[in-house]
Write a protein that holds these residues in place. Structure first.
Motif, PDB file in Angstrom:
ATOM      1  N   ASP A   9       0.353  -0.913  -0.152  1.00  0.00           N
ATOM      2  CA  ASP A   9       0.372  -0.266   0.284  1.00  0.00           C
ATOM      3  C   ASP A   9       0.908   1.193  -0.122  1.00  0.00           C
ATOM      4  OD1 ASP A   9       0.612   0.540   2.558  1.00  0.00           O
ATOM      5  OD2 ASP A   9      -1.129   0.013   3.906  1.00  0.00           O
ATOM      6  N   SER A  40      -1.240   3.925  -0.743  1.00  0.00           N
ATOM      7  CA  SER A  40      -2.201   4.220  -0.445  1.00  0.00           C
ATOM      8  C   SER A  40      -2.751   3.467   1.429  1.00  0.00           C
ATOM      9  CB  SER A  40      -2.838   3.467  -1.669  1.00  0.00           C
ATOM     10  OG  SER A  40      -2.730   3.345  -3.188  1.00  0.00           O
ATOM     11  N   SER A  41      -1.319   3.901   1.962  1.00  0.00           N
ATOM     12  CA  SER A  41      -1.805   3.207   3.564  1.00  0.00           C
ATOM     13  C   SER A  41      -3.393   3.937   3.524  1.00  0.00           C
ATOM     14  CB  SER A  41      -1.052   4.291   4.323  1.00  0.00           C
ATOM     15  OG  SER A  41       0.731   3.801   3.910  1.00  0.00           O
ATOM     16  N   GLY A  77      -6.573   1.524  -4.792  1.00  0.00           N
ATOM     17  CA  GLY A  77      -6.215   0.660  -4.478  1.00  0.00           C
ATOM     18  C   GLY A  77      -4.961  -0.997  -4.051  1.00  0.00           C
ATOM     19  N   GLY A 115      -4.174  -1.036   4.169  1.00  0.00           N
ATOM     20  CA  GLY A 115      -4.098  -1.424   2.127  1.00  0.00           C
ATOM     21  C   GLY A 115      -3.771  -2.577   1.692  1.00  0.00           C
TER      22      GLY A 115
END
Length: 166
Positions: A9, A40-41, A77, A115
């Protein structure tokens, strides 16, 4: 040879992702890398994506030190990456999803799971084995041991691969 998706992520350029891909390749796994184009954490298992002309936006960057390893940068994601990988978006579906090495903890007070965990869970829900790897370095890290973190899951793979997928 086990077909393996390496994702995360933290994005396609993250050093933890590259360390994990190199360790998995060197361990003899059949590796493909597909990860979000950007950080995309905290996305959990979200499957939201950006589209171009009605298709999920995907680029194919060359990753340093990973010559010959197919790589895909996805405008979505890690949960989405694992989902579309399971349906053949990057070639044959992965039997194993290794997600990480995440910069920071994968669970916490603010979210149920990261993620990174979302990708491993999504892989498992779609017929693969899934493992999430994190390097919890605290709030003000001064050094990162990416290679040590990337080697750790490979030590447990024989145990994981003896279990049912999911």
């Amino acid at each position: 040879m086990t077909r393996t998706l390496i994702t995360n992520d933290d994005g396609i350029d993250a050093p933890g992702l590259h360390a994990l891909a190199k360790a998995a390749r060197d361990a003899g796994l059949d590796v493909m890398v597909a990860a979000p184009m950007r950080q995309s954490s905290g996305t959990s298992a979200s499957i939201v994506a950006a589209e171009e002309d009605g298709r999920i936006a995907i680029e194919q960057p060359a990753l340093p030190g990973l010559d010959g390893v197919p790589a895909f940068a996805v405008r979505g994601g890690p949960g989405l990456v694992a989902l579309i990988a399971a349906h053949g978006a990057f070639g044959d579906p992965a039997e194993l999803v290794l997600s990480g090495v995440n910069h920071g903890a994968n669970v916490g007070r603010a979210i149920l799971h990261s993620g990174t965990v979302g990708a491993a869970l999504t892989g498992g829900l779609n017929g693969a084995w899934g493992v999430a790897i994190s390097l919890d370095v605290g709030m003000n890290p001064t050094e990162f041991h990416w290679d040590a973190a990337a080697a750790a899951p490979l030590d447990i793979l024989p145990f994981v691969l003896e279990r049912p997928r999911g």
